[in-house]
Design a protein around this motif. Structure first.
Motif, PDB file in Angstrom:
ATOM      1  N   THR A   7       6.198   6.840  -5.741  1.00 32.86           N
ATOM      2  CA  THR A   7       5.175   7.579  -5.000  1.00 32.86           C
ATOM      3  C   THR A   7       3.785   7.153  -5.454  1.00 32.86           C
ATOM      4  O   THR A   7       3.603   6.651  -6.569  1.00 32.86           O
ATOM      5  CB  THR A   7       5.326   9.095  -5.221  1.00 32.86           C
ATOM      6  OG1 THR A   7       5.166   9.394  -6.617  1.00 32.86           O
ATOM      7  CG2 THR A   7       6.696   9.574  -4.751  1.00 32.86           C
ATOM      8  N   ASN A  29       9.991   7.659   1.745  1.00 32.55           N
ATOM      9  CA  ASN A  29      10.670   7.156   2.937  1.00 32.55           C
ATOM     10  C   ASN A  29      11.989   6.489   2.532  1.00 32.55           C
ATOM     11  O   ASN A  29      12.322   6.404   1.337  1.00 32.55           O
ATOM     12  CB  ASN A  29       9.772   6.190   3.723  1.00 32.55           C
ATOM     13  CG  ASN A  29       9.341   4.979   2.892  1.00 32.55           C
ATOM     14  OD1 ASN A  29      10.073   4.514   2.015  1.00 32.55           O
ATOM     15  ND2 ASN A  29       8.148   4.465   3.173  1.00 32.55           N
ATOM     16  N   GLN A  58      11.816   3.623  -0.051  1.00 30.78           N
ATOM     17  CA  GLN A  58      11.549   4.106  -1.409  1.00 30.78           C
ATOM     18  C   GLN A  58      12.773   4.795  -1.997  1.00 30.78           C
ATOM     19  O   GLN A  58      13.059   4.674  -3.193  1.00 30.78           O
ATOM     20  CB  GLN A  58      10.354   5.064  -1.377  1.00 30.78           C
ATOM     21  CG  GLN A  58       9.039   4.379  -1.021  1.00 30.78           C
ATOM     22  CD  GLN A  58       7.948   5.366  -0.651  1.00 30.78           C
ATOM     23  OE1 GLN A  58       8.194   6.355   0.041  1.00 30.78           O
ATOM     24  NE2 GLN A  58       6.726   5.106  -1.099  1.00 30.78           N
ATOM     25  N   THR A 116       3.126   4.770   5.557  1.00 34.18           N
ATOM     26  CA  THR A 116       2.458   5.186   4.314  1.00 34.18           C
ATOM     27  C   THR A 116       0.941   5.088   4.413  1.00 34.18           C
ATOM     28  O   THR A 116       0.225   5.627   3.584  1.00 34.18           O
ATOM     29  CB  THR A 116       2.943   4.333   3.129  1.00 34.18           C
ATOM     30  OG1 THR A 116       2.735   2.953   3.433  1.00 34.18           O
ATOM     31  CG2 THR A 116       4.430   4.567   2.876  1.00 34.18           C
TER      32      THR A 116
END
Length: 409
Positions: free
Chosen positions: A81, A33, A36, A258
């Motif tokens: 991730t 996203n 991140q 998330t």
């Protein structure tokens, strides 16, 4: 930031995973996203990377950039991730040089999309590159490449029927709803998430189902309020989500959360419901799948829908590939000439030094020496540049240029 890495096409890589080898759950482990993405930009210099961008959609996560080894790009990506770099590498396709270029052109054209010709991907590429450019991570090569990919995509859209009709993941969701409900107007629809995909989905619901019996919920409430006002729909705050879920007959999710937003606890003893999860990572708790009265569909299942429109698009794919081949050839010509630029500059410098010697001034007496010599030099440079482009050679042209200049009239 300052870009220092020399541009060598053999150092241009793409590493990615997509719907072809991974399901939505696995792709969700590597979704990136915006928050991140920002963190990745911040730490990229410590991985000795200065030119890259990342595409992360419901169907793919890919990182494109310049590196000594593709592992640098993969390791950088996977710092943010939930999935590991080792797992990503075991699933990933890795390409470099012209094969990496070809891949990006195909992605931009919609040829690599889960639904052939899906044009939404081009907007996602633009946004990904925009963020990287604003933070100084797009060098001259990537800038030119992406512009060429965007132009190629536009040409394919205008000159072929590859994106003809109306087929995308969001529209496939509408098709699914339409095929499962005869009377949609009395069904209450809840849409959770009003970002780009959510917004497109919402407009398709209104346009193709002919209903405004839709409630919008978004974590940032002002977005839901704005879209609801635009389309004459209802909206509710995120705190009312559980009540909205209980009240709805059809639920669609399109968020970048998330963690799951819709839980099995929200649906227990709440009657029959159709839930379409357009989010990656999945936004609906996995245990919902087995609940009585609940039908749960995700993006992979939507991608399997086939119709007449898609068959027509498949017939257009060869035309699109021909356009890509032409545009790639032009891009490689540009890259080759840019690679030759230092040699041409050195040749021009040497010819200017030679022209300054007295014997050339004498030889050109009666004509303005500077003008005539400048014309001669540029003529020689143009000739050598054309030969470099045609024969992809550099070294022998240095002496050849001097001889050509010496013998020019």
């Amino acid at each position: 930031m300052e870009i220092n890495r020399p541009v060598n096409i053999s150092n241009f890589f793409i590493a990615g995973i997509n719907y072809k080898k991974t399901d939505a759950g696995t792709r969700g482990q590597f979704a990136v996203n915006n928050e991140q993405y920002e963190a990745i930009f911040h730490i990229a210099p410590s991985f000795e990377l200065d030119s890259f961008f990342i595409i992360s959609t419901c169907n793919r996560t890919e990182i494109y950039g310049f590196a000594d080894r593709p592992e640098q790009l993969i390791n950088l990506l996977c710092t943010q991730t939930s999935g590991t770099a080792q797992a990503f590498k075991s699933l990933a396709y890795i390409k470099n040089g012209e094969k990496a270029l070809d891949h990006l052109f195909n992605v931009g054209a919609g040829l690599d999309s889960q639904i052939l010709g899906d044009y939404e991907i081009i907007g996602q590429i633009k946004q990904a590159v925009k963020l990287a450019r604003e933070r100084g991570f797009i060098n001259c090569f990537l800038d030119r490449l992406v512009n060429c990919v965007l132009q190629t995509s536009k040409t394919i859209k205008n000159d072929t029927a590859l994106s003809g009709g109306t087929v995308s993941v969001s529209f496939a969701a509408v098709q699914y709803i339409k095929s499962h409900f005869q009377n949609i107007t009395d069904k209450k629809i809840l849409l959770v998430g009003t970002g780009k995909i959510g917004r497109n989905t919402c407009k398709n619901l209104v346009d193709y189902l002919g209903t405004t019996n839709i409630t919008l919920v978004n974590r940032s409430e002002e977005k839901a309020v704005q879209l609801a006002a635009e389309l004459n729909l209802k909206h509710a705050p995120i705190n009312d989500l559980e009540a909205c879920i209980a009240d709805a007959d059809i639920i669609l999710t399109a968020t970048s959360a998330t963690e799951p937003t819709i839980l099995s606890a929200h649906l227990k003893d709440k009657g029959e419901k159709l839930i379409i999860d357009l989010s990656v990572p999945n936004n609906v708790e996995s245990s919902v799948k087995g609940m009585a009265g609940i039908t749960l569909i995700n993006v992979d299942e939507l991608g399997k829908l086939k119709d007449e429109t898609l068959q027509k698009r498949e017939a257009e794919a060869p035309k699109a590939k021909m356009i890509i081949a032409e545009q790639m050839a032009e891009f490689m010509d540009w890259h080759q000439m840019r690679k030759n630029a230092p040699a041409l500059k050195a040749i021009k410098t040497k010819l200017n030094q030679i022209s300054a010697e007295q014997q050339f001034a004498v030889k050109t007496a009666g004509v303005c020496p500077l003008v005539k010599i400048e014309v001669k030099i540029q003529r020689v440079i143009n000739s050598i540049a054309a030969k470099m482009r045609a024969h992809n050679r550099q070294g022998c042209h240095y002496i050849e240029a001097i001889n050509e200049f010496m013998n020019a009239g």
